[in-house]
Enzyme design. Structure first.
Site, PDB file in Angstrom:
ATOM      1  N   ASP A  61       0.847  -1.183   0.000  1.00 20.55           N
ATOM      2  CA  ASP A  61       0.000   0.000   0.000  1.00 20.55           C
ATOM      3  C   ASP A  61       0.892   1.245   0.000  1.00 20.55           C
ATOM      4  OD1 ASP A  61      -3.223   0.517   0.983  1.00 20.55           O
ATOM      5  OD2 ASP A  61      -1.815   2.205   1.097  1.00 20.55           O
ATOM      6  N   ILE A  62       0.494   2.245  -0.780  1.00 22.30           N
ATOM      7  CA  ILE A  62       1.290   3.468  -0.911  1.00 22.30           C
ATOM      8  C   ILE A  62       1.262   4.296   0.376  1.00 22.30           C
ATOM      9  CG2 ILE A  62      -0.496   5.054  -1.775  1.00 22.30           C
ATOM     10  CD1 ILE A  62       1.495   5.848  -4.004  1.00 22.30           C
ATOM     11  N   ASN A 118     -12.638  -3.422   2.846  1.00 25.17           N
ATOM     12  CA  ASN A 118     -13.566  -2.294   2.963  1.00 25.17           C
ATOM     13  C   ASN A 118     -14.553  -2.410   1.804  1.00 25.17           C
ATOM     14  OD1 ASN A 118     -12.267  -1.187   5.210  1.00 25.17           O
ATOM     15  ND2 ASN A 118     -10.816  -0.082   3.923  1.00 25.17           N
ATOM     16  N   GLY A 124     -15.254   3.008   3.967  1.00 21.95           N
ATOM     17  CA  GLY A 124     -13.960   3.572   3.627  1.00 21.95           C
ATOM     18  C   GLY A 124     -13.374   3.071   2.331  1.00 21.95           C
ATOM     19  N   GLN A 125     -14.162   2.340   1.512  1.00 19.91           N
ATOM     20  CA  GLN A 125     -13.619   1.887   0.226  1.00 19.91           C
ATOM     21  C   GLN A 125     -13.465   3.082  -0.704  1.00 19.91           C
ATOM     22  OE1 GLN A 125     -15.851  -1.176  -1.856  1.00 19.91           O
ATOM     23  NE2 GLN A 125     -14.201  -1.473  -3.369  1.00 19.91           N
ATOM     24  N   HIS A 131     -10.072  -5.460  -3.131  1.00 22.45           N
ATOM     25  CA  HIS A 131      -8.722  -5.690  -2.611  1.00 22.45           C
ATOM     26  C   HIS A 131      -8.806  -6.094  -1.147  1.00 22.45           C
ATOM     27  CE1 HIS A 131      -9.825  -1.435  -2.389  1.00 22.45           C
ATOM     28  NE2 HIS A 131      -9.212  -1.391  -1.224  1.00 22.45           N
ATOM     29  N   HIS A 133      -6.832  -5.861   2.252  1.00 30.93           N
ATOM     30  CA  HIS A 133      -5.722  -5.260   2.992  1.00 30.93           C
ATOM     31  C   HIS A 133      -5.155  -6.332   3.920  1.00 30.93           C
ATOM     32  CE1 HIS A 133      -6.774  -0.867   2.336  1.00 30.93           C
ATOM     33  NE2 HIS A 133      -7.965  -1.393   2.108  1.00 30.93           N
TER      34      HIS A 133
HETATM   35  P1  5GP Z   1      -9.662   1.333   0.275  1.00 32.94           P
HETATM   36  O1  5GP Z   1      -9.717   2.726   0.898  1.00 32.94           O
HETATM   37  O2  5GP Z   1     -10.393   1.325  -1.047  1.00 32.94           O
HETATM   38  O3  5GP Z   1     -10.090   0.239   1.195  1.00 32.94           O
HETATM   39  O4  5GP Z   1      -8.153   1.049  -0.013  1.00 32.94           O
HETATM   40  C1  5GP Z   1      -7.450   1.600  -1.087  1.00 32.94           C
HETATM   41  C2  5GP Z   1      -5.994   1.592  -0.721  1.00 32.94           C
HETATM   42  O5  5GP Z   1      -5.248   1.834  -1.900  1.00 32.94           O
HETATM   43  C3  5GP Z   1      -5.611   2.672   0.291  1.00 32.94           C
HETATM   44  O6  5GP Z   1      -5.073   2.053   1.460  1.00 32.94           O
HETATM   45  C4  5GP Z   1      -4.567   3.503  -0.448  1.00 32.94           C
HETATM   46  O7  5GP Z   1      -3.509   3.934   0.374  1.00 32.94           O
HETATM   47  C5  5GP Z   1      -4.097   2.573  -1.535  1.00 32.94           C
HETATM   48  N1  5GP Z   1      -3.635   3.247  -2.732  1.00 32.94           N
HETATM   49  C6  5GP Z   1      -4.242   4.310  -3.353  1.00 32.94           C
HETATM   50  N2  5GP Z   1      -3.551   4.659  -4.450  1.00 32.94           N
HETATM   51  C7  5GP Z   1      -2.487   3.799  -4.523  1.00 32.94           C
HETATM   52  C8  5GP Z   1      -1.409   3.677  -5.468  1.00 32.94           C
HETATM   53  O8  5GP Z   1      -1.264   4.380  -6.446  1.00 32.94           O
HETATM   54  N3  5GP Z   1      -0.500   2.680  -5.198  1.00 32.94           N
HETATM   55  C9  5GP Z   1      -0.614   1.848  -4.117  1.00 32.94           C
HETATM   56  N4  5GP Z   1       0.346   0.924  -3.963  1.00 32.94           N
HETATM   57  N5  5GP Z   1      -1.620   1.944  -3.237  1.00 32.94           N
HETATM   58  C10 5GP Z   1      -2.553   2.911  -3.439  1.00 32.94           C
END
Ligand code: 5GP
Ligand code: ZN
Length: 145
Positions: A61-62, A118, A124-125, A131, A133
């Protein structure tokens, strides 16, 4: 729109595929326009890959929320857990297996780790390519925030 455009739970896809038809019962088998994670799979956006199988990819994760924070995704595009589970339960199992393999490789399988999907905006998605986590390397609080 033909019934082939509907997934197994009868909903129209949330996003339009760039490759035309989806495979009935499989969701998309190609990249989806404007999907960040489809671009990572394609290599159009860089990511630190930690594991890969023919149908799944794991990358860091970034914006890590724990010492280990890896995302595991199916290479086919499904917007969320519900659409993946109802369309390809075997692929969901592959995602779960890769999450366990990542935890093993990161040395957190024994100490404990958290796997989070999520699902939906209120949870929080923010990226609508399903995906998992995989979080670990520190003590997790409960209930989650
Ligand atoms: P969500 O909020 O949808 O459950 O999770 C999305 C995740 O993707 C977040 O934890 C966010 O930090 C990660 N993310 C968003 N953009 C990027 C990216 O460009 N590269 C990577 N490696 N992770 C990302
Ligand atoms: Zn995607």
């Amino acid at each position: 729109m033909s019934s082939q455009h509907l997934n197994d739970i009868g909903h129209e896809p949330a996003v339009e595929g760039v490759c035309g038809e989806s495979s009935p019962g499989r969701g998309y088998d190609c990249a989806v326009a404007d999907c960040l994670f489809c671009k990572i799979i394609a290599g159009d956006i860089p990511a630190e890959r930690v594991a890969e199988s023919s149908r799944t990819l794991a990358f860091r994760d970034i914006n890590p929320q724990a010492p280990t924070h890896v995302l595991v995704i199916p290479k086919d595009h499904y917007p969320d857990l519900a659409s993946l589970a109802s369309s390809d339960a075997g692929l969901l199992a592959e995602v779960a297996l890769q999450a366990q393999q990542v935890a093993d490789a990161e040395g957190i399988a024994t100490s404990g780790y958290r796997v989070v999907f999520n699902t939906g905006a209120e949870a929080g998605q923010t990226v609508f390519h399903v995906h998992a986590h995989v979080l670990g390397g520190r003590r997790m609080a409960w209930p989650p925030g």
